[in-house]
Write a protein that holds these residues in place. Sequence first.
Motif, PDB file in Angstrom:
ATOM      1  N   ILE A 208       0.857  -1.006  -0.041  1.00 30.41           N
ATOM      2  CA  ILE A 208      -0.222   0.006   0.092  1.00 30.41           C
ATOM      3  C   ILE A 208       0.957   1.052   0.128  1.00 30.41           C
ATOM      4  CG2 ILE A 208      -1.946  -1.308   1.085  1.00 30.41           C
ATOM      5  CD1 ILE A 208      -1.045   0.127   3.819  1.00 30.41           C
ATOM      6  N   TRP A 209       0.323   2.407  -0.593  1.00 27.03           N
ATOM      7  CA  TRP A 209       0.861   3.549  -0.433  1.00 27.03           C
ATOM      8  C   TRP A 209       0.130   5.009  -0.210  1.00 27.03           C
ATOM      9  CZ3 TRP A 209      -0.318   7.497  -3.681  1.00 27.03           C
ATOM     10  CH2 TRP A 209       0.763   8.592  -4.009  1.00 27.03           C
ATOM     11  N   ALA A 210       0.472   5.734   0.339  1.00 25.10           N
ATOM     12  CA  ALA A 210      -0.080   6.927   0.570  1.00 25.10           C
ATOM     13  C   ALA A 210       0.672   8.145   0.276  1.00 25.10           C
ATOM     14  CB  ALA A 210      -0.694   6.987   1.858  1.00 25.10           C
ATOM     15  N   GLY A 211      -0.066   9.171  -0.208  1.00 23.03           N
ATOM     16  CA  GLY A 211       0.836  10.367  -0.629  1.00 23.03           C
ATOM     17  C   GLY A 211      -0.263  11.605  -1.077  1.00 23.03           C
ATOM     18  N   SER A 212       0.370  12.593  -1.825  1.00 24.82           N
ATOM     19  CA  SER A 212      -0.426  13.599  -2.303  1.00 24.82           C
ATOM     20  C   SER A 212      -0.909  13.292  -3.520  1.00 24.82           C
ATOM     21  CB  SER A 212       0.449  14.805  -2.502  1.00 24.82           C
ATOM     22  OG  SER A 212      -0.175  15.817  -3.443  1.00 24.82           O
ATOM     23  N   ASP A 213      -2.143  13.650  -3.942  1.00 25.54           N
ATOM     24  CA  ASP A 213      -2.810  12.920  -5.095  1.00 25.54           C
ATOM     25  C   ASP A 213      -2.186  13.601  -6.222  1.00 25.54           C
ATOM     26  OD1 ASP A 213      -3.582  15.761  -5.081  1.00 25.54           O
ATOM     27  OD2 ASP A 213      -5.810  15.345  -4.871  1.00 25.54           O
TER      28      ASP A 213
END
Length: 235
Positions: A208-213
Amino acid sequence: MTGRAVSAAVLLVIGAGLATLAVLVHYEFMRIYGDITGTAFEGLTWGLTAGPSGLALGLVAVVVMIGFMVSTRRWMRLTAAAIPVLMLIGMFAVTPSALGQRLEAQFGSTPQCVTEGTDEPMATADRESQQAFDSISHIGHFSGGGMSGVGGCTRWFKLSGDVDVLQHYRAALPAAGWEVVEDDGRHLRAHLNGRAFDVMPCPGGGVIWAGSDDDPSYGQGRPELAGTAICPHDL
């Protein structure tokens, strides 16, 4: 007792002691290196073929075989035959407990991005990624392995059993208010309030990855990550 009987008894005692020690060694080996996604039988098989358990079984078998051959009494021969069997049963019995200990000590049910002492601007990026992760219901076991930075936070997870990773997040993301913007059957990306989340199945688990759109998922295209595999060989 005759000299042969005494020798056989001594060998059986030694064999039983070695078998007990082998079970303890197998437990520690599985607690440190065991595959938490496997069954008890798979763990035992792996320990016998890739770990010290196989060598221990061979040593015990040699000792009790000698004891079997020199023994003059039926109960001694039955004991000699039973020791390796009981040893394998003991290894099988302790494997789930050992894997459970490893799961509890080395894995978590939620991904963690924030690390003490991280400098800015990475610290802020990690906190924002953590907030994104915390808003979603996850599956799998997270070891903490991954990459973090201004390009987002990537975390890998293991799975126990056959689970449809994308199907889980297809339900979990909208339930948490996220809008799915990409879903091609290989990965899934969603946006919420300027943040982005991406998930991809991997053999034995997923990532999984999370960051700015505004950022590409998993930091792809960034020079410092050139050649980095999204799905590592060993989760």
